[in-house]
Design a protein around this motif. Structure first.
Motif, PDB file in Angstrom:
ATOM      1  N   ASP A  85       0.824  -1.205   0.000  1.00  0.00           N
ATOM      2  CA  ASP A  85       0.000   0.000   0.000  1.00  0.00           C
ATOM      3  C   ASP A  85       0.864   1.264   0.000  1.00  0.00           C
ATOM      4  OD1 ASP A  85      -2.747  -1.205   2.053  1.00  0.00           O
ATOM      5  OD2 ASP A  85      -2.450  -1.214  -0.099  1.00  0.00           O
ATOM      6  N   THR A  88       2.048   2.772  -3.367  1.00  0.00           N
ATOM      7  CA  THR A  88       1.193   3.699  -4.113  1.00  0.00           C
ATOM      8  C   THR A  88       1.440   5.129  -3.668  1.00  0.00           C
ATOM      9  OG1 THR A  88      -0.503   1.996  -4.334  1.00  0.00           O
ATOM     10  CG2 THR A  88      -1.203   4.275  -4.667  1.00  0.00           C
ATOM     11  N   TYR A  92       3.547   8.316  -5.786  1.00  0.00           N
ATOM     12  CA  TYR A  92       2.999   9.660  -5.985  1.00  0.00           C
ATOM     13  C   TYR A  92       3.971  10.720  -5.474  1.00  0.00           C
ATOM     14  CZ  TYR A  92       0.397  13.899  -5.018  1.00  0.00           C
ATOM     15  OH  TYR A  92       0.014  15.208  -4.939  1.00  0.00           O
ATOM     16  N   ARG A 169     -11.572  13.914  -1.930  1.00  0.00           N
ATOM     17  CA  ARG A 169     -11.842  13.080  -3.110  1.00  0.00           C
ATOM     18  C   ARG A 169     -12.768  13.812  -4.084  1.00  0.00           C
ATOM     19  NH1 ARG A 169     -11.673   7.663  -4.282  1.00  0.00           N
ATOM     20  NH2 ARG A 169     -11.159   7.099  -2.130  1.00  0.00           N
ATOM     21  N   ASN A 190      -7.167   8.665  -7.619  1.00  0.00           N
ATOM     22  CA  ASN A 190      -8.086   7.937  -6.749  1.00  0.00           C
ATOM     23  C   ASN A 190      -7.405   6.769  -6.040  1.00  0.00           C
ATOM     24  OD1 ASN A 190     -10.395   9.482  -7.108  1.00  0.00           O
ATOM     25  ND2 ASN A 190     -11.016   8.351  -8.947  1.00  0.00           N
ATOM     26  N   GLU A 191      -6.366   6.183  -6.678  1.00  0.00           N
ATOM     27  CA  GLU A 191      -5.704   5.049  -6.042  1.00  0.00           C
ATOM     28  C   GLU A 191      -4.990   5.476  -4.759  1.00  0.00           C
ATOM     29  OE1 GLU A 191      -2.832   6.830  -8.989  1.00  0.00           O
ATOM     30  OE2 GLU A 191      -4.966   6.315  -8.922  1.00  0.00           O
ATOM     31  N   ASP A 194      -7.677   5.914  -2.245  1.00  0.00           N
ATOM     32  CA  ASP A 194      -8.164   4.591  -1.835  1.00  0.00           C
ATOM     33  C   ASP A 194      -7.278   3.988  -0.744  1.00  0.00           C
ATOM     34  OD1 ASP A 194     -10.309   4.625  -3.537  1.00  0.00           O
ATOM     35  OD2 ASP A 194      -9.286   3.525  -5.145  1.00  0.00           O
ATOM     36  N   VAL A 195      -5.965   4.184  -0.873  1.00  0.00           N
ATOM     37  CA  VAL A 195      -5.041   3.692   0.146  1.00  0.00           C
ATOM     38  C   VAL A 195      -5.324   4.367   1.481  1.00  0.00           C
ATOM     39  CG1 VAL A 195      -2.631   3.676   0.905  1.00  0.00           C
ATOM     40  CG2 VAL A 195      -3.212   3.018  -1.437  1.00  0.00           C
ATOM     41  N   THR A 198      -8.433   2.931   2.970  1.00  0.00           N
ATOM     42  CA  THR A 198      -8.192   1.592   3.492  1.00  0.00           C
ATOM     43  C   THR A 198      -7.493   1.664   4.840  1.00  0.00           C
ATOM     44  OG1 THR A 198      -8.050   0.662   1.267  1.00  0.00           O
ATOM     45  CG2 THR A 198      -7.078  -0.631   3.053  1.00  0.00           C
TER      46      THR A 198
END
Length: 406
Positions: A85, A88, A92, A169, A190-191, A194-195, A198
């Motif tokens: 995770d 990601t 970035y 978001r 969005n990924e 999403d992390v 989570t």
């Protein structure tokens, strides 16, 4: 639903024998017939040395090492499982740093995740709690300061992410091209969000688990004044964050005999133990002897567990529910009182600040940000104080938003 395992987190000042205590508890639990996992979250892992096994940092959540029947061990570090995770997020950040022209080698160093050890430990513990593989999980924590940081993380990270999501978001989805052009930086996709979502969900689950009747903290100390003082502070700090302490273990108590050198130590330790019993009144106090040799290996640890006796109070069976005492709100006439256990604290030790819908409580430099229940958001703080080991904050209605009679 699979029942949660019993979780015992073992902590204490560095050098008091918390790893040995955790390992002995795990061996005792396994030999009593329970499927037991002992985890080390200490960066300076010594659990393998105590168990006399070759224990390395696990690359994944579920990889453990069998010690003997019903007993497994695991060392958790920054690279355990969470790396997937974090990759990601890291990718970035590397893109952002590249847009600034930062050297790739320097960028690699700059993107090391702060708190990665703590996040990895919590996510791994959450995995084991829901796997159905264990009856008991014993956690050999880092020394006290790091343990407090670990246990404060779920609520703190959740507090920040609640304010970031889902507003960010929506904004980024609608405005990413314009925002990127205005800032001159790539916007997170969005990924990445999403992390974060989570992590937020996992942290909430772990926080719920660790403050439930299935989890407790056990404090290890030696009968020395400096160590006792730190143990007193950690009891207050753990209570501030809503964690239950089920026992304190006084380790390395020298057996009494007629030797003059030992007699001097016996007298000092007797005075220290008396202070511990008085300080931790209401919490079971266990005593472990200072053995002639270092207890390493499962058999020696099992013998240490046998020789650890209860000096004060009554230690419930490991399978019993933990008696906790977290934050609660009670009505008092037209007022409301927020109550939070703070054993050993005094009113002068506590600083309070109201920030919007949050109450910031600081006790001796340890801070907790409490998201106020909805009923208290329409109130103002009237007064506060510590009485009988409990913080009491009185709230009265804010007449501007909640007039009486409504």
């Amino acid at each position: 639903m699979t029942p949660s395992p019993r979780i015992v987190l073992v902590t204490g000042k560095g050098g008091v024998g918390k790893t040995t205590t955790a390992a002995a508890l795990a061996v005792e639990s396994a030999r009593a017939g329970r499927r037991t996992l002992v985890m080390s979250t200490d960066v300076a892992h010594s659990l393998g040395d105590a168990l006399e096994i070759g224990l390395r940092t696990s690359p994944t959540w579920d990889r453990t090492l069998e010690v003997e029947e019903r007993l497994h061990a695991q060392a958790v570090g920054a690279r355990t499982s969470v790396a997937a995770d974090w990759g990601t997020m890291r990718d970035y950040l590397l893109t952002v740093l590249d847009s600034f022209g930062v050297d790739p080698v320097v960028a690699e160093e700059l993107t090391a995740l702060p708190g990665a050890d703590e996040i990895s430990a919590l996510l791994t513990l959450g995995h084991h709690a829901t796997s159905g593989e264990w009856d008991v999980v014993v956690v050999d924590c880092a020394p006290t300061a790091e343990t407090l940081r670990l246990l404060a993380l779920p609520e703190l990270l959740g507090w920040h992410l609640d304010r970031l999501m889902p507003t960010q978001r929506r904004l980024l989805t609608a405005m990413r091209p314009a925002a990127a052009a205005a800032a001159g930086l790539p916007m997170p996709g969005n990924e990445v969000l999403d992390v974060l979502s989570t992590w937020r969900a996992h942290m909430a689950d772990v926080r719920t688990l660790l403050t439930s009747e299935r989890a407790s903290v056990r404090i290890v100390l030696t009968p020395e004044n400096v160590v006792i003082a730190e143990a007193r502070r950690i009891l207050t700090s753990l209570s501030l964050h809503g964690y239950a302490v089920d026992a304190v273990v006084v380790n390395r108590v020298i057996p009494v005999d007629d030797d003059p050198w030992r007699s001097a130590w016996n007298a000092a330790q007797t005075a220290g133990i008396a202070t511990i019993v008085e300080s931790f009144r209401g919490t079971p106090v266990l005593v472990a002897p200072y053995l002639a040799g270092e207890p390493t290996g499962a058999d020696a640890l099992a013998e240490l567990a046998v020789q650890t006796t209860t000096l004060d109070g009554e230690l419930p069976p490991l399978d019993s529910p933990v008696r906790g005492g977290g934050l609660r709100v009670e009505p008092d006439g037209e007022d409301f009182v927020l109550l939070l256990p703070l054993p050993l604290a005094r009113s002068g030790d506590v600083d309070l600040a109201r920030r919007g819908d949050d109450l910031v409580v600081d006790v001796g430099g340890v801070r907790r940000v409490i998201a106020l229940p909805s009923v208290l958001r329409r109130c103002i703080v009237k007064n506060a104080g510590v009485r009988a080991g409990e913080l009491r904050v009185r709230f009265v209605r804010d007449e501007e938003v909640w007039p009486r009679g409504r």
